[in-house]
Design a protein around this motif. Structure first.
Motif, mmCIF file in Angstrom:
data_model
loop_
_atom_site.group_PDB
_atom_site.id
_atom_site.type_symbol
_atom_site.label_atom_id
_atom_site.label_comp_id
_atom_site.label_asym_id
_atom_site.label_seq_id
_atom_site.Cartn_x
_atom_site.Cartn_y
_atom_site.Cartn_z
ATOM 1 N N PHE A 325 10.065 17.781 4.926
ATOM 2 C CA PHE A 325 11.510 17.613 5.000
ATOM 3 C C PHE A 325 12.174 18.978 5.173
ATOM 4 C CE2 PHE A 325 11.696 13.284 2.985
ATOM 5 C CZ PHE A 325 12.582 12.731 3.878
ATOM 6 N N ALA A 326 11.681 19.961 4.381
ATOM 7 C CA ALA A 326 12.286 21.293 4.393
ATOM 8 C C ALA A 326 12.277 21.905 5.777
ATOM 9 C CB ALA A 326 11.551 22.205 3.405
ATOM 10 N N ALA A 327 11.163 21.694 6.510
ATOM 11 C CA ALA A 327 11.041 22.305 7.826
ATOM 12 C C ALA A 327 12.159 21.857 8.766
ATOM 13 C CB ALA A 327 9.671 21.968 8.434
ATOM 14 N N THR A 328 12.458 20.565 8.766
ATOM 15 C CA THR A 328 13.509 20.063 9.654
ATOM 16 C C THR A 328 14.895 20.292 9.080
ATOM 17 O OG1 THR A 328 12.141 18.420 10.755
ATOM 18 C CG2 THR A 328 14.480 17.983 10.692
ATOM 19 N N MET A 329 15.051 20.138 7.774
ATOM 20 C CA MET A 329 16.367 20.323 7.173
ATOM 21 C C MET A 329 16.888 21.730 7.410
ATOM 22 S SD MET A 329 15.748 18.126 3.676
ATOM 23 C CE MET A 329 17.352 18.390 2.948
ATOM 24 N N SER A 330 15.992 22.727 7.387
ATOM 25 C CA SER A 330 16.407 24.105 7.647
ATOM 26 C C SER A 330 16.923 24.244 9.070
ATOM 27 C CB SER A 330 15.229 25.056 7.430
ATOM 28 O OG SER A 330 14.804 25.037 6.093
ATOM 29 N N THR A 331 16.172 23.695 10.023
ATOM 30 C CA THR A 331 16.572 23.788 11.425
ATOM 31 C C THR A 331 17.897 23.090 11.677
ATOM 32 O OG1 THR A 331 14.256 23.833 12.089
ATOM 33 C CG2 THR A 331 15.855 23.300 13.787
ATOM 34 N N LEU A 332 18.014 21.866 11.184
ATOM 35 C CA LEU A 332 19.204 21.072 11.472
ATOM 36 C C LEU A 332 20.440 21.615 10.769
ATOM 37 C CD1 LEU A 332 17.718 17.463 11.361
ATOM 38 C CD2 LEU A 332 18.181 18.891 13.346
ATOM 39 N N SER A 333 20.294 22.073 9.534
ATOM 40 C CA SER A 333 21.459 22.607 8.825
ATOM 41 C C SER A 333 22.007 23.830 9.545
ATOM 42 C CB SER A 333 21.096 22.949 7.372
ATOM 43 O OG SER A 333 20.076 23.941 7.314
ATOM 44 N N GLY A 334 21.096 24.693 10.042
ATOM 45 C CA GLY A 334 21.554 25.846 10.816
ATOM 46 C C GLY A 334 22.225 25.431 12.105
ATOM 47 N N ASP A 335 21.641 24.462 12.803
ATOM 48 C CA ASP A 335 22.228 23.983 14.060
ATOM 49 C C ASP A 335 23.599 23.356 13.841
ATOM 50 O OD1 ASP A 335 20.066 24.834 15.483
ATOM 51 O OD2 ASP A 335 19.206 22.859 15.824
ATOM 52 N N TYR A 336 23.711 22.533 12.805
ATOM 53 C CA TYR A 336 24.986 21.860 12.550
ATOM 54 C C TYR A 336 26.085 22.870 12.241
ATOM 55 C CZ TYR A 336 22.465 17.404 12.273
ATOM 56 O OH TYR A 336 21.697 16.300 12.550
ATOM 57 N N ASN A 337 25.744 23.872 11.431
ATOM 58 C CA ASN A 337 26.741 24.870 11.065
ATOM 59 C C ASN A 337 27.186 25.677 12.273
ATOM 60 O OD1 ASN A 337 27.170 27.974 10.003
ATOM 61 N ND2 ASN A 337 28.057 26.480 8.598
ATOM 62 N N VAL A 338 26.230 26.111 13.111
ATOM 63 C CA VAL A 338 26.609 26.959 14.239
ATOM 64 C C VAL A 338 27.302 26.149 15.331
ATOM 65 C CG1 VAL A 338 24.492 26.820 15.641
ATOM 66 C CG2 VAL A 338 25.801 28.957 15.556
ATOM 67 N N CYS A 339 26.907 24.883 15.547
ATOM 68 C CA CYS A 339 27.624 24.031 16.503
ATOM 69 C C CYS A 339 29.057 23.796 16.038
ATOM 70 C CB CYS A 339 26.898 22.696 16.677
ATOM 71 S SG CYS A 339 25.431 22.778 17.722
ATOM 72 N N ALA A 340 29.215 23.597 14.742
ATOM 73 C CA ALA A 340 30.567 23.431 14.191
ATOM 74 C C ALA A 340 31.386 24.703 14.374
ATOM 75 C CB ALA A 340 30.486 23.052 12.709
ATOM 76 N N SER A 341 30.726 25.870 14.283
ATOM 77 C CA SER A 341 31.450 27.131 14.486
ATOM 78 C C SER A 341 31.979 27.228 15.912
ATOM 79 C CB SER A 341 30.537 28.324 14.164
ATOM 80 O OG SER A 341 29.608 28.573 15.199
ATOM 81 N N VAL A 342 31.203 26.778 16.883
ATOM 82 C CA VAL A 342 31.640 26.801 18.280
ATOM 83 C C VAL A 342 32.812 25.839 18.485
ATOM 84 C CG1 VAL A 342 30.964 26.257 20.649
ATOM 85 C CG2 VAL A 342 29.399 27.541 19.171
ATOM 86 N N LEU A 343 32.685 24.622 17.957
ATOM 87 C CA LEU A 343 33.759 23.637 18.120
ATOM 88 C C LEU A 343 35.036 24.068 17.403
ATOM 89 C CD1 LEU A 343 31.707 20.337 17.706
ATOM 90 C CD2 LEU A 343 32.683 21.255 19.817
ATOM 91 N N THR A 344 34.881 24.748 16.269
ATOM 92 C CA THR A 344 36.051 25.179 15.502
ATOM 93 C C THR A 344 36.685 26.423 16.090
ATOM 94 O OG1 THR A 344 35.069 24.288 13.469
ATOM 95 C CG2 THR A 344 36.864 25.861 13.213
ATOM 96 N N ASN A 345 35.865 27.455 16.321
ATOM 97 C CA ASN A 345 36.388 28.749 16.750
ATOM 98 C C ASN A 345 36.697 28.795 18.247
ATOM 99 O OD1 ASN A 345 36.928 31.661 16.176
ATOM 100 N ND2 ASN A 345 35.201 31.963 17.559
ATOM 101 N N ASP A 346 35.812 28.220 19.064
ATOM 102 C CA ASP A 346 35.936 28.366 20.507
ATOM 103 C C ASP A 346 36.686 27.219 21.171
ATOM 104 O OD1 ASP A 346 34.122 30.811 20.928
ATOM 105 O OD2 ASP A 346 32.861 29.465 19.763
ATOM 106 N N VAL A 347 36.825 26.110 20.473
ATOM 107 C CA VAL A 347 37.566 24.984 21.037
ATOM 108 C C VAL A 347 38.873 24.758 20.264
ATOM 109 C CG1 VAL A 347 37.522 22.518 21.574
ATOM 110 C CG2 VAL A 347 35.459 23.896 21.901
ATOM 111 N N TYR A 348 38.751 24.433 18.968
ATOM 112 C CA TYR A 348 39.953 24.090 18.193
ATOM 113 C C TYR A 348 40.909 25.278 18.073
ATOM 114 C CZ TYR A 348 42.909 22.342 14.410
ATOM 115 O OH TYR A 348 43.978 21.955 13.656
#
Length: 589
Positions: A325-348
């Protein structure tokens, strides 16, 4: 021949899983109240220590899919499965030495933010809108692989496995931002390491020892390459990883610009190099050993969960599942946070609310995190079938299409003064168009041999013969899109040089990259007070150690008994050491 026997989960296994998930959620709860600015939520206030960011980089760079594909290759072909992950060593070194400092000096809140400063607003928006869907599809594949792994071990329906892993990870990322991602990544690294160190000796012992493994393995089983994975596959894969980890893998780039100093950014990359030298052999040797004691495995992609369920006693199997679980949770949590940063900072912020308050941006960041996570979960639910190597090839093909057209303009923007905004846009369109054309050709053209003289494509084997040299389709796709994107950018830049305005923008950006951190306004790290990362990581490490020692009643008489006690005691000692170190640590975030 001995019949392979798999064990089902028992009470201590479920207790370990519940304890692990509760710990992850508590970390998110703790950091929730400290996320007061967008810089805190997406950059950790530029205060995340290099050792914490380095481990987070390592954990984010692979998922449970790594425990499906690479072990399947090890089970069938031997050491080549380790080699395929060792490509990360030169890739991480390339990224650390050449691009860690520029990314830190770019002084950004999201990976595509600098594109407007360097090239203009149009390319920033194109890369933002192109990158988020690609990351979501990639995350959905990883969620699906996780669900498959867990369903094999636990016997739970794959949809519930996907929902459990994705949902818990989404909650703590939603609450605690990048700090929660980094700290949970470290704890997941601890859990993964313990799980590997338990499975490794048990699998070697089951196979009769190291000598028996080497003597009973087929010829060439310990060669660096073999089968479909020769040097013509491995070397281009090194280039692909190097470009991706330096440019389009947003969650990895984020680990460079979230640390306090530029020298810390380089330390992040060098720590990743060291972890990748050591990690793959330890992780995948159990699959090599399984070749001798699980000869009846129908799907090689199931080898790792099969080894775990066959060898691990009560409680330890739950720990191993938590590690996966840890292996995927680490990858996805990082992806979700950085994708949200793009949508928040670069779009919104850039297009909708330029004057939004910091509190509003944090709230939008959380909503964007939720949006990205829910869409990825939905996409994972739609994936109803797929084999281990098929999933890996899908991911490689996906990166083969998208990596070069994005990576080349991003990296040239960091190192070249003369690459123009027009060349970046045209190069991106040309490379992406070629990649999509090859992708759809490979998808729809399934039979026969496609021959145009200098190039022949064989759909049955997914081989491309180009001027007499044979390549795998996904590797050929990556190489061709890289060349086309780069050549197009050079040609367009020569035909239509920069305008005066573009020259000034490029020069200003290069001045920023040449200015060390600490010499420009806004370079200071966040001054908010919170628990030292040493202390909170130490406490969590102690909790994992105590959970392991709590398994003693169920492990009595098991071959893993003494090993469990030793590992549990070591974790408690490490946790106490980290807490002691926190006395001298600066408590900022």
């Amino acid at each position: 021949m001995e019949k392979t026997v798999y064990r089902t989960l028992e009470f201590p296994d479920y207790a370990m899983l519940v304890g692990y998930f509760v710990l992850m959620l508590l970390i998110g709860v703790y950091f929730y109240r400290h996320m007061r600015e967008m810089k805190d939520y997406f950059c950790g206030g530029n205060a995340i220590p290099w050792w914490l960011s380095g481990v987070s980089f390592y954990m984010t760079s692979f998922s449970v899919a790594a425990f499906v594909f690479y072990p399947s290759v090890c089970y069938r072909h031997g050491w080549v499965g380790v080699t395929l992950l060792w490509v990360a060593v030169p890739a991480a070194l390339f990224s650390a030495l050449l691009f860690s400092k520029p990314w830190r000096r770019a002084r950004i809140h999201s990976p595509v933010e600098y594109l407007e400063t360097r090239y203009g607003a149009a390319l920033r928006q194109v890369f933002a809108w192109q990158g988020v869907p690609v990351k979501i599809i990639d995350d959905a594949i990883k969620l699906f692989a996780t669900g498959k792994f867990i369903s094999i071990c636990v016997g739970l329906d794959i949809k519930w496995s996907i929902l459990g892993a994705g949902g818990i990870m989404l909650i703590y990322t939603f609450m605690g931002g990048l700090w929660a991602v980094a700290v949970t990544d470290f704890i997941q690294f601890v859990v993964l390491s313990v799980g590997i160190l338990v499975v490794l000796p048990l699998s070697i012992n089951k196979a009769g020892g190291l000598t028996a493994i080497f003597e009973n393995s087929p010829d060439g089983f310990f060669n660096l390459t073999g089968g479909d994975f020769g040097w013509s596959y491995v070397l281009p894969l090194v280039v692909l990883y190097s470009l991706a980890w330096s440019s389009i893998n947003w969650s990895l780039i984020q680990k460079y610009y979230c640390v306090p100093k530029e020298k810390d950014a380089r330390k992040v990359g060098l720590l990743v190099v060291a972890l990748y030298v050591i990690g793959p052999p330890l992780m995948f040797f159990p699959a090599i050993a399984a070749h001798s004691f699980i000869p009846d495995l129908k799907d090689a992609g199931d080898v790792y969960p099969a080894v775990c369920s066959m060898l691990l006693p009560a409680g330890m199997l739950g720990l191993a599942i938590a590690a996966m679980f840890a292996a995927t949770m680490s990858t996805l949590s990082g992806d979700y946070n950085v994708c949200a940063s793009v949508l928040t900072n670069d779009v919104y912020k850039r297009l909708i609310r330029p004057k939004a308050s910091e509190r509003e941006l944090v709230q939008i960041g959380r909503l964007m995190t939720l949006l990205v996570g829910v869409v990825a979960l939905g996409a994972a639910f739609l994936m109803s079938r797929g084999k281990a190597e098929d999933l890996f090839r899908i991911m490689v093909t996906l990166f083969g299409v998208a990596t070069a057209p994005v990576a080349v303009p991003m990296l040239l923007g960091l190192v070249s003064r003369r690459a123009t905004s027009l060349s970046a846009m045209v190069g991106f369109i040309a490379g992406l168009s070629l990649g999509l054309a090859l992708f759809f050709l490979s998808y729809f053209y399934k039979t026969g041999i496609w021959d145009i003289g200098f190039m022949q494509w064989k759909p049955a084997t997914e081989d491309v013969v180009f001027f007499g040299t044979t390549w795998k389709m996904e590797i050929f796709m990556f190489i061709s899109t890289t060349i086309v994107t780069y050549v197009t950018m050079i040609v367009i830049s020569l035909i239509k040089p920069m305008t005066k305005e573009e020259e000034k923008r490029s020069d200003d950006f290069q001045i920023r990259l040449a200015t060390p951190i600490g010499q420009l306004p806004g370079d200071a790290v966040s001054g908010q007070t919170m628990m030292s990362p040493f202390r909170i990581v130490g406490i969590c490490t102690i909790v994992i150690g105590v959970m392991m020692l709590a398994l003693i009643p169920w492990l009595w008489g098991s071959p893993a008994y003494l090993w469990n006690v030793a590992l549990g005691a070591v974790l408690i000692a490490i946790g106490l050491g980290l807490m002691f170190m926190s006395r001298g640590a600066k408590e900022t975030a």
